[in-house]
Design an enzyme around this catalytic site. Structure first.
Site, short mmCIF file in Angstrom:
data_model
loop_
_atom_site.label_atom_id
_atom_site.label_comp_id
_atom_site.label_asym_id
_atom_site.label_seq_id
_atom_site.Cartn_x
_atom_site.Cartn_y
_atom_site.Cartn_z
N ARG A 5 23.19 36.45 -29.03
CA ARG A 5 22.96 37.16 -27.78
C ARG A 5 24.31 37.48 -27.15
NH1 ARG A 5 20.81 34.99 -22.03
NH2 ARG A 5 20.59 37.04 -21.11
N GLU A 34 12.95 36.15 -25.89
CA GLU A 34 14.18 36.87 -26.24
C GLU A 34 14.74 36.39 -27.58
OE1 GLU A 34 15.17 36.05 -22.07
OE2 GLU A 34 16.47 37.80 -22.19
N HIS A 36 18.90 41.86 -19.25
CA HIS A 36 17.56 41.44 -19.71
C HIS A 36 16.92 42.52 -20.58
CE1 HIS A 36 16.95 38.78 -15.83
NE2 HIS A 36 17.43 38.05 -16.83
N ASN A 53 22.94 31.49 -28.46
CA ASN A 53 23.21 32.01 -27.12
C ASN A 53 24.31 31.13 -26.53
OD1 ASN A 53 23.15 32.84 -24.49
ND2 ASN A 53 20.94 32.57 -24.20
N ARG A 58 20.51 33.81 -7.02
CA ARG A 58 21.32 35.00 -6.71
C ARG A 58 20.69 35.82 -5.59
NH1 ARG A 58 21.25 36.93 -12.73
NH2 ARG A 58 22.27 35.16 -13.70
#
Ligand code: AMP
Length: 402
Positions: free
Chosen positions: A92, A385, A181, A8, A242
């Protein structure tokens, strides 16, 4: 033993795991690592394996040096790429645009296509491409697979995917809801047929991925029909740093009146807002302590967070019509029982009843937290993930090598 390597790559970091794709979600990977502060004057490698942690600090000028050196350090520790059998590398990739609806075996052409998507994800895709190129150079004989964060949301119907923005402008600039996601929403949603003992195509569910980033999805018969993140991961739920959904007019207002540049507003909304923008912290353990100590800003942040979450849950219940299950996952969703209790408080009239004791059970695997008479079942399902990426990569690599 054979392993998949999952990479990743971020703008200044690379996270990796070497893991057995047959693991369960809560199993520790065989080895994992983090390469940080790439491009800065001091960088750091942190490698973990079998309970040991190994840290090396030195300058890391770019991703290529970072990954090659990480492999050298793994080799020094006895589990380098030539010492263990790596059957697939999973990457990813944040943005697959409209081009990719599922994982892809990488070749030069696919890498170019991912590069072409950089305007849609200028902060993420360049680093993803860097990581892919370096890893393909270092491990040229192993199949490499890209797994896209957006892939699962290709099924969104036009009403959910399109914005009511001038259509010509939207088409010209690729402006639509892509969702993110996806690997996590898909992974946890796929556990439901077994947990409900019902065929996948008959299940309507809402998945709540509540981590530092947060998003939710409405899923009908295994296909996503709505999601809270949009063209970018800034939209939807309130997150650690965020904003989630806000009136877009605020951006014009700040640009005109607060003497802020677009980049400054971008940083404000992505990194200095959300829970942290109110409470000064984005970890829900600290937030909870502050609320318990009577901190009003922490309480305000939490109230906005829960309000927005309930708004989305309610709207997805209407979108789906009939809901079989609601699932919480990711760092906050799996661990913060108070968030789960508040998100679904007083919804008995809609068929949702949390069992307070089940809700407090420790986080050690998929579990039911609703009462036996709750018409809508509520689950906590740990996401992973990296494991999902490892499984896709291994599956595609096996197909390729036949
Ligand atoms: P993730 O992005 O999925 O790794 O989630 C990270 C976030 O999960 C952290 O910022 C915390 O807010 C939250 N978290 C992790 N562990 C706990 C815990 N034991 N209790 C409450 N929140 C937690």
């Amino acid at each position: 033993m054979t392993y998949a390597l999952v990479l990743n790559s971020g703008s200044s970091s690379i996270k990796f795991q070497l893991l057995d794709p047959g693991n369960s979600a809560t199993d520790e990977p065989f080895a994992s690592g983090l390469v940080e502060q790439i491009g800065e004057s001091s960088g750091r490698f942190t490698l973990k394996h079998g309970g040991d942690k190994h840290v090396v600090e030195e300058e890391i000028p770019n991703h290529s040096v970072g990954l090659s050196r990480a492999f050298e350090l793994m080799t020094e520790q006895g589990y380098g790429p030539s010492q263990v059998e790596i059957t697939a590398v999973g990457h990813r990739v944040v943005h697959g645009g409209l081009l990719f609806s599922g994982p892809e075996i990488l070749n030069d052409e696919i890498v170019e296509m991912i590069r072409d998507l950089i305007p849609l994800a200028p902060l993420h895709n360049p680093a993803n491409v860097d990581g892919i190129e370096v890893a393909r150079r270092i491990l040229p004989d192993v199949p490499h697979v890209a797994v896209f964060d957006t892939g699962f949301f290709h099924s969104l119907p036009p009403a959910a995917a399109l914005y009511a923005l001038n259509h010509e402008v939207a088409v010209e600039h690729g402006i639509r809801r892509y969702g993110f996601h996806g690997t996590s929403h898909e992974y946890v949603s796929q556990r439901l047929p077994e947990l409900l003992d019902k065929p996948a195509d008959e299940i309507n569910q809402i998945t709540l991925h509540l981590g530092n980033g947060a998003s939710c999805a409405a899923i009908r018969g295994g296909e996503a029909i709505d999601t809270s993140m949009g063209m970018t991961p800034l939209a939807g739920l309130v997150m650690g740093t965020r904003t989630g959904d806000i009136d877009p007019g605020i951006i014009f207002h700040l640009a005109r009146n607060a003497d802020m540049s677009i980049d400054e507003i971008d940083t404000l909304m992505n990194k200095k807002s959300g829970v942290k923008g109110f409470a000064g912290v984005n970890d829900f353990r600290e937030l909870r302590r502050m609320i318990d100590d009577g901190d009003r800003d922490a309480w305000a942040a939490y109230s906005i967070y829960i309000h927005q979450l309930r708004r989305y849950i309610g709207s997805y219940m209407i979108t789906l019509g009939n809901v079989d299950a609601i699932t919480f996952t990711a760092g906050v969703g799996e661990n913060a029982s108070f968030v789960r209790a508040d998100a679904l408080a007083e919804l008995e009239m809609y068929g949702i009843r949390i069992d307070p004791e089940r809700n407090e059970l420790p986080n050690d695997g998929a579990r039911l937290i609703s009462t036996d008479d709750s018409r809508i079942k509520v689950f906590v399902i740990p996401t992973n993930e990296e494991l999902a990426i490892a499984r896709y990569a291994t599956e595609l690599a096996e197909q390729k090598t036949g």
